[in-house]
Design an enzyme around this catalytic site. Sequence first.
Site, PDB file in Angstrom:
ATOM      1  N   GLU A  14       0.794  -1.231   0.000  1.00 20.17           N
ATOM      2  CA  GLU A  14       0.000   0.000   0.000  1.00 20.17           C
ATOM      3  C   GLU A  14       0.831   1.288   0.000  1.00 20.17           C
ATOM      4  O   GLU A  14       0.622   2.175   0.816  1.00 20.17           O
ATOM      5  CB  GLU A  14      -0.954  -0.007   1.209  1.00 20.17           C
ATOM      6  CG  GLU A  14      -1.927  -1.165   1.170  1.00 20.17           C
ATOM      7  CD  GLU A  14      -2.893  -1.162   2.339  1.00 20.17           C
ATOM      8  OE1 GLU A  14      -4.091  -1.320   2.084  1.00 20.17           O
ATOM      9  OE2 GLU A  14      -2.462  -1.038   3.497  1.00 20.17           O
TER      10      GLU A  14
HETATM   11  C1  ACM Z   1      -2.283  -5.550   4.026  1.00 23.00           C
HETATM   12  O1  ACM Z   1      -3.380  -5.981   4.457  1.00 23.00           O
HETATM   13  N1  ACM Z   1      -2.166  -4.299   3.624  1.00 23.00           N
HETATM   14  C2  ACM Z   1      -1.122  -6.401   3.972  1.00 23.00           C
END
Ligand code: ACM
Length: 693
Positions: A333
């Site tokens: 992310e």
């Molecule tokens: C995640 O759930 N961003 C690894």
Amino acid sequence: MDRSDVADYKSLMRITRIRVVCGLSLLLLSCGRSVADHRDRGLMPMPAKIEFAAASLQVDGHLPIMIVGHSDARLQRAIDQFLQHLTAYTGQEFPHGVADTPDQAKLVIRCAGPGQLVQTPDEDESYSLRVTAEQIQLNAATVVGVLRGLATLEQLVQPGGNGFVIPEVSIEDKPRFVWRGLLIDVCRHWQPMAVIQRNLDAMAAVKLNVLHLHLTEDQGFRVESRRFPRLHEHGSDGKYFTQEQLRKIVAYARDRGIRVVPEFDMPGHTTSWLVGHPELAAAPGPYRIERRWGVFDPCFDPTREALYEFLDAFFSEMTAIFPDPYMHIGGDEVNGKQWEANPQIQAFLKRESLPDLHALQAYFNRRVAAILNKHGKTMVGWDEILHEGLPQGCVVQSWRGSESLAQAIERGFDGILSSGFYLDHQRPASFHYLNELQPTGGSPSDTRPARILGGEACMWGEYVTPETIDSRIWPRLAAIAERLWSPASIKDVDDMYRRLEQVGHALDAIGARHRTNRGRMLHRLAGRHPIGALQVLAAVVEPVKFYKRSAARPYTNHTPLNRLVDAARPESQVARRFQLEVRGFLSGRSADASRAIRRRLKSWRDNHQALMSAIRDAPLLEEVAPVSRNLQLIATLGLQAMDTIESDQQPGADWKAGVLAAIENAAGPHAEVDIAVIATVKTLVESVGSAKP
Ligand code: ACM
């Protein structure tokens, strides 16, 4: 005893009756796998090969033990813990008695050797176990194998004989997957030592072998760094593990045959690093510890050499604490906003012919992988690290779907599956249980698919405190543990739930707090009122699924997690039993099933009045009033449906449509909970007018 306990007690009595009948048939028939179902107190994970027989070994506090072959301090501690667990299960003392000859011993442990100095996924965890009326024989190649065998043995202890017995049984067992983990996020909400230790105890009881500690996040830097003390001093609100505590966790885990894999999430999810070290960031500070949940902009600047020098020194320090051959760098992310806005970074992309930001992250990952390699570590990262040029040997942990696991494997990387194992999604145990680790299609086999090391359940920390975390992990994690340990062919959901109930009680006995903390939470909510009515409601609601909670109100890590939604279990067992009863009723219309269904519906209908007196006095319960009222309405409609079905009336189509619309209207959610019995009441209503079977 609350009302659900009454139901539990009744079903226990039914099972006991079945046991007696089976026990009698056992005396008459020779025994085999078919009787396994009723001779285990709650074996989970189910061993690869198990054969029960008719006799039993009496377990009476006198269990002289003889170790043949290898013995060491870890093995002795494991035996002490095993005996403590027997005390917890039976309520009687088990002194550590030593036998000098095999004849005198009730438990003979044959251990061929110590196993690996630092446990790896290649550790031999296999064991064999034979119990006769006279003696238990446990054989294993390593101490970890002995640990796994003792965990099975504990689960076999059950009421019988003059008190407790272990049934006669023969077991050959080994895991299907070599990486069977639980991620605990100690960053969003801090989780202290006691939480980690009791969950390690419970993990060992179901043969899990990896604790993945998510140690750094936007919301907290949870590790003491002596090399860079500004990291924990500025990034943690004083809530972090000291190096001594981390070493203690590693040793505690090793005693239980569990590896500790630390995760230092980067280059995104790094706000807490930047509070004390803004020079690592891709945009000027200052930075403050993040209090909200989500994906945020702060990010390392991968174009600066000083960053790699910093990480080299940091990883060197962490390598001395965490002996595991794997180190996790997160990598998930990265939103790239700081990189896009930074002209120096844009110039770097041009100079290095990097086509986009993903390529920049790939560059960062290659540099970090090389540093970790230098320190003897294999790099693990989330899906997002998969890109051209990722050095061979890295491991990809898949959270976005099994397709990304398949892609990683296709490109020659080892993979770990977490998609489908997110405990914070609050899904039923059956969902996780049937999450097969077979990304390339085809029917699952009992052998491990190439390059899939295993799986990890993820306990992300947005909505859990030390008080509630166990209730989100257990007992559902035991079902995941079985998926990861047992042959793929073991997938009978009803039987899983039968055993899960028992395993849940056993884990409670050895210290997990998934059951015990709930009572005190309900008492807190009810104040001076008895908790009976609140318990009835709490037993049929579930927290809203996935990330719906975040949409309900602006949460931060200061928001108290002390409401009904926090006390509610992710999966209502009352709702599941109700569903089974209705299914049975609709297929056979037995009077017993009808009585059971009506009893439940009436108790829900009549609960609202009693609960309202507590609600009027308790501010935290105010939000619960519409939920309780809706349960009353749904139960009333369910009873109408029962009356209509049993009198064989044929109401007009308008009646059914009206009732279904009213139920839909009552579905909520309110107070961030779902009423878990709604779907089953709908099934009842929908069946009105269909022919009697
Ligand atoms: C995640 O759930 N961003 C690894």
